[in-house]
Motif scaffolding. Structure first.
Motif, PDB file in Angstrom:
ATOM      1  N   PRO A   1     -20.076 -21.693 -27.063  1.00 33.99           N
ATOM      2  CA  PRO A   1     -20.797 -22.846 -26.784  1.00 33.99           C
ATOM      3  C   PRO A   1     -21.446 -23.352 -28.053  1.00 33.99           C
ATOM      4  O   PRO A   1     -21.805 -24.598 -27.993  1.00 33.99           O
ATOM      5  CB  PRO A   1     -22.501 -21.782 -26.050  1.00 33.99           C
ATOM      6  N   GLU A   2     -21.416 -22.546 -29.041  1.00 36.19           N
ATOM      7  CA  GLU A   2     -21.849 -23.488 -30.248  1.00 36.19           C
ATOM      8  C   GLU A   2     -20.647 -24.554 -30.403  1.00 36.19           C
ATOM      9  O   GLU A   2     -21.118 -25.459 -31.312  1.00 36.19           O
ATOM     10  CB  GLU A   2     -21.463 -22.565 -31.609  1.00 36.19           C
ATOM     11  N   ASP A   3     -19.609 -24.489 -30.060  1.00 38.72           N
ATOM     12  CA  ASP A   3     -18.560 -25.604 -30.289  1.00 38.72           C
ATOM     13  C   ASP A   3     -19.121 -26.927 -29.483  1.00 38.72           C
ATOM     14  O   ASP A   3     -18.218 -27.823 -29.783  1.00 38.72           O
ATOM     15  CB  ASP A   3     -17.146 -25.166 -29.769  1.00 38.72           C
ATOM     16  N   MET A   4     -20.032 -26.763 -28.820  1.00 38.45           N
ATOM     17  CA  MET A   4     -20.520 -27.842 -28.193  1.00 38.45           C
ATOM     18  C   MET A   4     -21.555 -28.642 -28.831  1.00 38.45           C
ATOM     19  O   MET A   4     -21.647 -30.051 -28.328  1.00 38.45           O
ATOM     20  CB  MET A   4     -20.877 -27.548 -26.646  1.00 38.45           C
ATOM     21  N   ALA A   5     -21.951 -28.075 -29.848  1.00 39.77           N
ATOM     22  CA  ALA A   5     -22.970 -29.059 -30.679  1.00 39.77           C
ATOM     23  C   ALA A   5     -22.534 -30.499 -30.796  1.00 39.77           C
ATOM     24  O   ALA A   5     -21.155 -30.400 -31.290  1.00 39.77           O
ATOM     25  CB  ALA A   5     -23.287 -28.360 -31.747  1.00 39.77           C
ATOM     26  N   GLY A   6     -23.181 -31.318 -30.528  1.00 39.44           N
ATOM     27  CA  GLY A   6     -22.786 -32.980 -30.858  1.00 39.44           C
ATOM     28  C   GLY A   6     -21.798 -33.420 -29.957  1.00 39.44           C
ATOM     29  O   GLY A   6     -21.740 -34.636 -29.995  1.00 39.44           O
ATOM     30  N   LEU A   7     -21.513 -32.883 -29.050  1.00 40.65           N
ATOM     31  CA  LEU A   7     -20.781 -33.393 -28.025  1.00 40.65           C
ATOM     32  C   LEU A   7     -21.582 -34.032 -26.893  1.00 40.65           C
ATOM     33  O   LEU A   7     -22.681 -33.520 -26.527  1.00 40.65           O
ATOM     34  CB  LEU A   7     -19.673 -32.360 -27.167  1.00 40.65           C
ATOM     35  N   LYS A   8     -21.242 -35.147 -26.283  1.00 41.05           N
ATOM     36  CA  LYS A   8     -22.024 -35.844 -25.118  1.00 41.05           C
ATOM     37  C   LYS A   8     -21.150 -35.328 -23.968  1.00 41.05           C
ATOM     38  O   LYS A   8     -19.737 -35.909 -23.879  1.00 41.05           O
ATOM     39  CB  LYS A   8     -22.177 -37.275 -25.362  1.00 41.05           C
ATOM     40  N   LEU A   9     -21.516 -34.530 -22.967  1.00 45.73           N
ATOM     41  CA  LEU A   9     -20.663 -34.121 -21.682  1.00 45.73           C
ATOM     42  C   LEU A   9     -21.334 -34.975 -20.540  1.00 45.73           C
ATOM     43  O   LEU A   9     -22.697 -35.145 -20.248  1.00 45.73           O
ATOM     44  CB  LEU A   9     -20.699 -32.746 -21.687  1.00 45.73           C
ATOM     45  N   ARG A  10     -20.416 -35.345 -19.811  1.00 48.83           N
ATOM     46  CA  ARG A  10     -20.951 -35.846 -18.374  1.00 48.83           C
ATOM     47  C   ARG A  10     -21.379 -34.658 -17.580  1.00 48.83           C
ATOM     48  O   ARG A  10     -20.637 -33.725 -17.303  1.00 48.83           O
ATOM     49  CB  ARG A  10     -19.765 -36.649 -17.896  1.00 48.83           C
ATOM     50  N   VAL A  11     -22.359 -34.857 -16.898  1.00 45.94           N
ATOM     51  CA  VAL A  11     -22.796 -34.156 -15.673  1.00 45.94           C
ATOM     52  C   VAL A  11     -22.972 -34.916 -14.351  1.00 45.94           C
ATOM     53  O   VAL A  11     -23.440 -36.076 -14.593  1.00 45.94           O
ATOM     54  CB  VAL A  11     -23.900 -33.274 -15.759  1.00 45.94           C
ATOM     55  N   THR A  12     -22.701 -34.416 -13.259  1.00 47.10           N
ATOM     56  CA  THR A  12     -23.070 -35.027 -11.935  1.00 47.10           C
ATOM     57  C   THR A  12     -24.578 -35.270 -12.155  1.00 47.10           C
ATOM     58  O   THR A  12     -25.264 -33.980 -12.518  1.00 47.10           O
ATOM     59  CB  THR A  12     -22.850 -34.243 -10.674  1.00 47.10           C
ATOM     60  N   PRO A  13     -25.139 -36.144 -11.893  1.00 49.03           N
ATOM     61  CA  PRO A  13     -26.681 -36.521 -12.314  1.00 49.03           C
ATOM     62  C   PRO A  13     -27.656 -35.323 -11.271  1.00 49.03           C
ATOM     63  O   PRO A  13     -27.606 -35.349 -10.187  1.00 49.03           O
ATOM     64  CB  PRO A  13     -26.953 -37.677 -11.870  1.00 49.03           C
ATOM     65  N   SER A  14     -28.225 -34.567 -12.113  1.00 52.32           N
ATOM     66  CA  SER A  14     -28.963 -33.391 -11.284  1.00 52.32           C
ATOM     67  C   SER A  14     -29.567 -32.664 -12.547  1.00 52.32           C
ATOM     68  O   SER A  14     -28.946 -32.316 -13.380  1.00 52.32           O
ATOM     69  CB  SER A  14     -28.168 -32.437 -10.390  1.00 52.32           C
ATOM     70  N   PRO A  15     -30.874 -32.368 -12.388  1.00 51.38           N
ATOM     71  CA  PRO A  15     -31.627 -31.596 -13.280  1.00 51.38           C
ATOM     72  C   PRO A  15     -30.984 -30.264 -13.829  1.00 51.38           C
ATOM     73  O   PRO A  15     -30.697 -29.961 -14.609  1.00 51.38           O
ATOM     74  CB  PRO A  15     -33.042 -31.428 -12.834  1.00 51.38           C
ATOM     75  N   PRO A  16     -30.700 -29.411 -12.736  1.00 53.42           N
ATOM     76  CA  PRO A  16     -29.897 -27.899 -13.379  1.00 53.42           C
ATOM     77  C   PRO A  16     -28.666 -28.126 -14.136  1.00 53.42           C
ATOM     78  O   PRO A  16     -28.737 -27.443 -15.004  1.00 53.42           O
ATOM     79  CB  PRO A  16     -29.827 -27.189 -11.844  1.00 53.42           C
ATOM     80  N   LEU A  17     -27.890 -28.929 -13.698  1.00 52.95           N
ATOM     81  CA  LEU A  17     -26.756 -29.107 -14.608  1.00 52.95           C
ATOM     82  C   LEU A  17     -27.029 -29.873 -15.993  1.00 52.95           C
ATOM     83  O   LEU A  17     -26.469 -29.327 -17.074  1.00 52.95           O
ATOM     84  CB  LEU A  17     -25.873 -30.262 -14.123  1.00 52.95           C
ATOM     85  N   THR A  18     -27.921 -30.576 -15.974  1.00 52.73           N
ATOM     86  CA  THR A  18     -28.296 -31.205 -17.243  1.00 52.73           C
ATOM     87  C   THR A  18     -28.937 -30.054 -18.312  1.00 52.73           C
ATOM     88  O   THR A  18     -28.671 -30.013 -19.249  1.00 52.73           O
ATOM     89  CB  THR A  18     -29.493 -32.323 -16.925  1.00 52.73           C
TER      90      THR A  18
END
Ligand code: BEZ
Length: 355
Positions: free
Chosen positions: A191-208
């Motif tokens: 998880p720490e490697d994700m810092a600073g990345l912008k990732l696409r999610v299907t629009p929905s609160p729990p995924l965000t």
């Protein structure tokens, strides 16, 4: 005796989705959206062995995935099963690849009765009916077989029933691949490697929330917008399934694929309430059974394709690897603690399936 006759061009243009002739009701035909006068040439009945006329149907189903995605194959299986189980009385036209619009558009059309069935993501539905967020519980199931069995649990049915008040009938769930994480340029191993990345999610609160708890920032994007967003660098990666990674050729624009299988991804099979309520119970049962057969086909077939799909993406040049689920334990706990108390059905779902 079959009484199919040619549809007139006018009727075609009117995009009727279901034509029923009442069994003994003097030839009054109805459609999901408007009545069709008898004698228009749109005969919608065939005679049963007992000499009574049974309704015939011409349904429409819409979904957002490409024709080589498992959802579409499941839709084709549904079509085949409808035809077989109704002795040819039920026909289905399938509109894949968002041909009828976004998920929001499709749900609107299903509500209005101009489309009869849809395969809609639980993610999208979670923004209309929050209990669907239950299906986005991270690591709730060991594999697709377990998720497929969960279709028949009481809580799963109660979640479907929440659609009733929106003029929709939640019929079943249908599974393709679980969720994985694709990264454009960075091999994310924890998880720490994700810092600073912008990732696409299907629009929905729990995924965000899930991705933000992992330290990423998120961009809610519907499926058709994902390829160009990653290609142009608007996003650095995405939440996806292997199936859509292959069918949408994301391997052309991302280098790394972490097969986390962190969430299942049901298509919620929904029907127009006006269509469904106007059918005799015998025909409604044919629809339910045909969907169940398609759902079993989809989960079983897809479960057997995991290694093949990983190899396909490796062969196309991506680095495919796994991440130990134990590294996500803090995010799993955070999800349960945040979402369980928001909705009794989400809590029941977690209590039922979290082992
Ligand atoms: C997605 O939005 O990521 C998606 C939707 C339906 C099927 C597969 C993926």
């Amino acid at each position: 005796m079959k009484k199919w006759k040619k549809w007139g061009t006018t009727l075609l243009a009117a995009s009727l989705t279901i034509v029923m002739t009442a069994a003994c009701g003097g030839g009054g035909s109805t459609t999901s959206s408007q009545p069709a006068a008898s004698g228009t040439g749109a005969s919608g009945a065939e005679e049963s062995a007992a000499g009574q006329e049974k309704p015939t149907y011409s349904f429409k189903l819409a979904h957002i995935t490409a024709p080589d995605h498992m959802w579409h194959k499941a839709a084709e299986k549904f079509k085949e099963e409808l035809d077989k189980r109704s002795d040819g009385r039920m026909k289905l036209d399938i509109y894949p690849s968002s041909q009828l619009g976004t998920e929001a558009d499709m749900v609107q059309q299903i509500g209005a009765g101009s489309v009869d069935f849809g395969l809609i993501t639980a993610a999208y539905l979670s923004s209309r009916s929050p209990s669907f967020a239950a299906w986005l519980t991270p690591y709730a199931f060991k594999d697709l077989h377990e998720a497929n069995e969960a279709r028949s649990a009481e809580v799963s049915k109660k979640i479907l029933a929440t659609l009733e008040e929106q003029g929709l009938v939640g019929l079943d769930y249908l599974f393709a691949g679980q969720r994985v994480m694709l990264f454009k340029d960075r091999e994310v191993l924890k998880p720490e490697d994700m810092a600073g990345l912008k990732l696409r999610v299907t629009p929905s609160p729990p995924l965000t929330d899930f991705y933000q708890s992992l330290g990423a920032s998120t961009e809610g994007l519907p499926l058709p917008e994902v390829y160009s967003a990653v290609q142009t660098g608007v996003i650095d990666g995405m939440d996806m399934d292997l199936d859509a990674a292959i069918t949408n050729k994301y391997d052309e624009v991302v280098k790394y694929g972490a097969v986390t299988n962190h969430m299942v991804w049901p298509a919620v099979v929904m029907a127009s309430k006006s269509t469904f309520d106007s059918m005799p119970e015998e025909d409604r049962q044919i629809v339910r059974d045909a969907i169940a057969a398609a759902a079993d086909y989809s989960a079983t077939t897809r479960a057997g394709q995991e290694e093949e799909f990983k190899k396909t993406l490796s062969d196309r040049g991506m680095k495919i690897y796994e991440i130990d689920p134990a590294l996500f334990s803090a995010q799993i706990k955070a999800y349960d603690e945040k979402y369980g108390p928001t909705d009794p059905l989400i809590q029941e779902f977690i209590d039922t399936f979290r082992k």
